[in-house]
Structures are given as C-alpha cells and as structure tokens.
Design a protein around this motif. Structure first.
Motif, PDB file in Angstrom:
ATOM      1  N   THR A 155       0.703  51.384  51.930  1.00 39.86           N
ATOM      2  CA  THR A 155       0.613  52.657  51.211  1.00 39.86           C
ATOM      3  C   THR A 155       1.911  52.915  50.457  1.00 39.86           C
ATOM      4  O   THR A 155       2.978  52.440  50.866  1.00 39.86           O
ATOM      5  N   HIS A 157       2.727  56.127  49.895  1.00 38.42           N
ATOM      6  CA  HIS A 157       2.993  57.526  50.237  1.00 38.42           C
ATOM      7  C   HIS A 157       3.800  57.607  51.539  1.00 38.42           C
ATOM      8  O   HIS A 157       3.362  57.131  52.587  1.00 38.42           O
ATOM      9  N   THR A 160       2.272  59.084  54.809  1.00 42.60           N
ATOM     10  CA  THR A 160       1.355  58.161  55.479  1.00 42.60           C
ATOM     11  C   THR A 160       2.128  57.038  56.149  1.00 42.60           C
ATOM     12  O   THR A 160       1.785  56.613  57.261  1.00 42.60           O
ATOM     13  N   GLU A 198      -5.556  60.021  53.196  1.00 41.22           N
ATOM     14  CA  GLU A 198      -5.530  59.456  51.848  1.00 41.22           C
ATOM     15  C   GLU A 198      -6.948  59.311  51.313  1.00 41.22           C
ATOM     16  O   GLU A 198      -7.836  58.807  52.007  1.00 41.22           O
ATOM     17  N   GLU A 202      -4.958  59.244  46.005  1.00 37.10           N
ATOM     18  CA  GLU A 202      -3.799  58.560  46.594  1.00 37.10           C
ATOM     19  C   GLU A 202      -3.902  57.046  46.381  1.00 37.10           C
ATOM     20  O   GLU A 202      -2.909  56.370  46.095  1.00 37.10           O
ATOM     21  N   ASN A 203      -5.119  56.498  46.532  1.00 43.45           N
ATOM     22  CA  ASN A 203      -5.305  55.063  46.328  1.00 43.45           C
ATOM     23  C   ASN A 203      -5.128  54.665  44.871  1.00 43.45           C
ATOM     24  O   ASN A 203      -4.533  53.628  44.555  1.00 43.45           O
TER      25      ASN A 203
END
Length: 314
Positions: A155, A157, A160, A198, A202-203
């Motif tokens: 990720t 982020h 996360t 997520e 986000e992806n």
C-alpha cells in the motif's frame, strides 16, 4: 493500443516469450529466511496478513537450493514446458541475511543451466548498498541471465501500512526503488487490493503513484485471509467484495496503468486448506478467465486511460 499478444494487458508470459521465445515457469524457493517484523528487530508478529510460511507454502522441497530446483523441475513431469525456469526466492525476506550467504545461494541458482534468471522477493528496508553491489557482480558473472528484485509495498497509504505492521515508511520504498533503478536492476512491486479501510480511490491512487515510479513489473492480488494469521482473528477486516466487484476494480486499475509495466500477477491463491476468505480466490483460473472475458466485452485494455494527466504522486 499496445499489442499484448493473447491478453488485454502486458502479461509476464508475453514478456518472457518476447525475450526468450518460449514459455518459462517459476520454481518457488525457500532459502530459510525470516523477516524483521518476525524476529524481534521491528516486531515479532509478522505482517497482519502473513502466513506462518511467509507466503512460501508452494515452495519446492530440498535441503539446498539445487535440490529445490530439481524438485521443482521434476514436478512438471512429462508436461511440455520450455527448457528454462525462473528461480523464485519467495518465502519471507530474501535479502535479509549476510551478503556472502546471499551470494552463495543466488550463485547456486544462477549456475543451474536451465535457470534463465532469479527473482528475489524482499523488503525495501532490507537492501543495503553492499547487497546491490553483490547483485550487480552476479549479473556480470552470468551474462544472459536476469536478476529481478520484488519489493513488498502492499500500500502507499501510511495509515494502512501501520495497521498491517509493514514496518517502514513510503520514503524508504522510494529510496530503495531509486537505488535499484540506478543500478539497472528491474523491480517488481507487490500491491494488495482490499486492505482494511481501502477502497477503489485508495487503490487507484496507488496505481497512479506506481506509474510515476516506473517499475519493470507489478503484482496485484486481492487480500485473502489465511488461518493462523492475525487478520484471521479480525472478521471485521475480512474482504467483503465479490468476484464481480474485484474484476470491476481490477479493470479500472489496469486501464490507468502504464502499458509498459509488465503484469506478473493479478490474483492470489492461498493453500486450499488454510484459506478462509474470499472463497472465489481458490479458483484462480476462473478469476483470470472472467477478467479476460469482461475486458474483451468492454473493449478495454491496460493503459486505455493512461496519460500524463493521471500520473502523479500523493
């Protein structure tokens, strides 16, 4: 539209046939590693989703690298395959050892005549300058064979990353990615779809970020829950999306991905007896067939909406 042979994306199979003129299979190797989030350096629990085998449940058997390669080759039996294989150092963190140990094991695999190259799964915080020099030296000693490094990003982020106990910041990934790129060592980046908290946005941000990093390849797969992991003890974080949901998102990600990035994986499957969810992930061929059919029906492909206007960082 870029020509991708028989798939609507730039598959690893397509790349290997372009480079070697034949299909090449991977043999998963267990080099006896551990990980800094397991041995107490950063943590003792491992990443939230990581199995006891460090994702190496499908590795070949044998007490040495050569024995594992022979075991892996024997599993193909009389099946018609190419003459060469990829030695995939898969389990845990495969640069997390003294450099001379790494040199010996990687050299052993590269010395096997039927091995076309090696792929080394690891963490960006476990690649030293000494390690990179060693990889460059091995590449020079084995002309015609490749050395790839696979980085478990998962990720982009930070919230996360803390939740899954990744153990390093995004800046560490960027630094290591830059050093490997400068050394002309191809990098394959791992990203998980469906991590807790997520969603699609986000992806998609992750794909735009990776476009700007220009990796050689990407591995995408859905979050799956394996028995014995910490994730298995948190049903509230189990992936709730259906196969159709996953395919829809996967197509969106591929459409915005650079067409020059080689797709090494688009779905993951854990051991059948250990997988809790999602159940559809156990049928890998059906996932890929469904993806290919949907992309043909929608007349879409990798990079369809890729362009400078959607490239960016966070």
């Amino acid at each position: 539209m870029k020509h991708f042979a028989d798939k609507p994306y730039y598959s690893l199979d397509c790349f290997l046939k372009e480079q070697f003129g034949e299909k090449i299979y991977k043999i998963a190797i267990d080099a006896g590693r551990t990980c800094p989030v397991r041995d107490g350096t950063l943590d003792t629990r491992g990443c939230l989703f990581c199995s006891a085998g460090g994702s190496g449940e499908f590795a070949a058997h044998g007490s040495s690298i050569s024995e594992q390669l022979r075991d892996g080759m024997n599993k193909f039996g009389d099946k018609q395959v190419g003459r060469r294989f990829i030695a995939y150092f898969q389990s845990f963190t495969n640069t997390y050892a003294p450099t001379e140990v790494l040199r010996r094991q990687f050299s052993e695999s590269l010395a096997e005549p039927s091995v076309a190259g090696i792929s080394i799964a690891t963490r960006p915080d476990c690649i030293s300058e000494e390690c990179i020099r060693m990889l460059r030296e091995l590449r020079a000693c084995h002309p015609g064979k490749f050395i790839w490094v696979e980085l478990g990003l998962q990720t982009i982020h930070e919230s996360t990353a803390r939740l899954i106990r990744r153990g390093y910041p995004l800046s560490c990934f960027e630094d290591t990615m830059g050093r490997l790129t400068e050394a002309r060592i191809p990098v394959i980046v791992h990203m998980i779809i469906g991590l807790p908290h997520e969603g699609a946005e986000e992806n998609l941000a992750g794909i735009r970020y990776l476009n700007a990093q220009h990796p050689f390849g990407i591995k995408l797969h859905q979050l799956h829950v394996i028995r014995g992991t910490d994730l298995a003890r948190h049903p509230e974080w189990y992936p709730s999306y259906s196969l159709e949901d996953y395919i829809t998102l996967l197509i969106q990600l591929l459409e915005q991905m650079s067409p020059d990035i080689v797709i090494h994986r688009l779905t993951g499957d854990g051991p059948r007896n250990l997988t809790i969810a999602p159940e559809w992930s156990l049928h890998k061929r059906n996932v890929l067939n469904t993806l290919h059919r949907r992309m043909r029906e929608q007349n879409t492909w990798q990079g369809k909406y890729y362009g400078p206007d959607i490239i960016g960082t966070l």
